[in-house]
Design a protein around this motif. Structure first.
Motif, short mmCIF file in Angstrom:
data_model
loop_
_atom_site.label_atom_id
_atom_site.label_comp_id
_atom_site.label_asym_id
_atom_site.label_seq_id
_atom_site.Cartn_x
_atom_site.Cartn_y
_atom_site.Cartn_z
N GLU A 1 17.15 -36.08 5.38
CA GLU A 1 17.35 -37.53 5.22
C GLU A 1 18.79 -37.92 5.52
OE1 GLU A 1 16.70 -41.53 4.54
OE2 GLU A 1 15.36 -39.85 5.03
N VAL A 2 19.75 -37.14 5.03
CA VAL A 2 21.15 -37.43 5.32
C VAL A 2 21.41 -37.35 6.82
CG1 VAL A 2 23.52 -36.64 5.00
CG2 VAL A 2 21.96 -36.69 3.06
N ALA A 3 20.89 -36.31 7.47
CA ALA A 3 21.07 -36.17 8.91
C ALA A 3 20.45 -37.33 9.66
CB ALA A 3 20.46 -34.84 9.37
N ARG A 4 19.27 -37.80 9.18
CA ARG A 4 18.59 -38.92 9.84
C ARG A 4 19.43 -40.19 9.74
NH1 ARG A 4 15.76 -43.29 8.84
NH2 ARG A 4 16.02 -43.04 6.60
N GLN A 5 19.98 -40.45 8.55
CA GLN A 5 20.75 -41.66 8.36
C GLN A 5 22.07 -41.61 9.15
OE1 GLN A 5 21.18 -43.13 4.36
NE2 GLN A 5 19.20 -42.30 3.71
N LEU A 6 22.71 -40.46 9.17
CA LEU A 6 23.96 -40.34 9.93
C LEU A 6 23.72 -40.47 11.42
CD1 LEU A 6 25.74 -37.39 8.08
CD2 LEU A 6 26.43 -39.78 8.07
N SER A 7 22.58 -40.00 11.88
CA SER A 7 22.29 -40.00 13.32
C SER A 7 21.96 -41.39 13.84
CB SER A 7 21.13 -39.04 13.62
OG SER A 7 21.48 -37.71 13.27
#
Length: 239
Positions: A123-129
């Protein structure tokens, strides 16, 4: 109302000094190198029984040559490092544009390797991306250890090296500029400069001031002593 009554956690703030060495390393290295190398040069020439004018000329020549050499070397070194980092950042930028899903998974794996559970990491990777610039910054910081737009400046590094070397190198020359005819005044000024410079660096790095000063004085004195001995052994008449 106190934090104990409300149950709130009291705020705690602390600050760190800059440890990246953008200006400190070349400035410190330049000053130390200028003082030690130029005093050693003067000592070597004086040891060869050269005249006051010859010693002064050698000191001024060593100051100019060393300062320009330090600046040029520092500029090329930092510029090359920055160019390499920029090239790798561009590679990462292209990968994010061509393979966004794979880069997002890669970022999630980085967070998982740091102990974040897989669902949260994803989820963190998705939001940062979602933000390409933010994603690029995180990827380059995690994979390359650099931040786009925050690379060291070659001009700053070269300028600080030039100035600091010149400041250090001029100290042992000053007594001769003021009319000294022997090495002792220059040796006293150089010794004071070495100790004070070492003590200052120790204060910056939280080491005992006397330790830093004594260490720098010891190494500088050893370099000058050896060079003086070589000059005395060869002598101006032996050239």
């Amino acid at each position: 109302m106190s934090s104990e009554k409300t149950g709130a956690v009291p705020e705690h703030h602390h600050q760190h000094r800059d440890v990246t060495g953008g200006w400190l390393r070349p400035a410190v290295f330049g000053a130390m190198d200028g003082l030690v190398s130029n005093f050693a040069l003067i000592a070597g020439v004086a040891g060869g029984q050269a005249s006051q004018k010859v010693v002064l000329l050698a000191g001024l020549a060593g100051l100019a040559a060393g300062a320009f050499s330090m600046a040029a070397g520092e500029y090329i070194s930092v510029a090359s490092q920055s160019e390499l980092a920029e090239a790798e950042i561009e590679v990462e930028r292209l990968e994010l544009a061509r393979h966004p899903a794979a880069e997002e998974r890669e970022l999630a794996e980085v967070f998982e390797a740091r102990g974040v559970d897989p669902a949260t990491a994803a989820e963190v990777a998705r939001q940062l991306s979602r933000n390409p610039d933010e994603a690029l910054e995180v990827h380059t910081r995690e994979e390359l250890g650099v931040t786009p737009g925050d690379l060291p400046s070659p001009v700053l590094a070269a300028g600080s090296s030039f100035l600091s070397f010149a400041v250090g190198a001029v100290l042992p020359v000053l007594p001769y500029l003021l009319g000294a005819t022997s090495l002792w005044p220059a040796a006293i000024v150089a010794a004071l400069g070495l100790f004070l410079a070492g003590a200052l660096v120790a204060r910056i790095t939280s080491r005992p001031w006397w330790f830093g000063g004594a260490r720098q004085l010891l190494f500088g004195a050893a370099a000058a002593g050896i060079t003086y001995a070589v000059g005395a052994l060869i002598g101006t008449n032996g050239l």
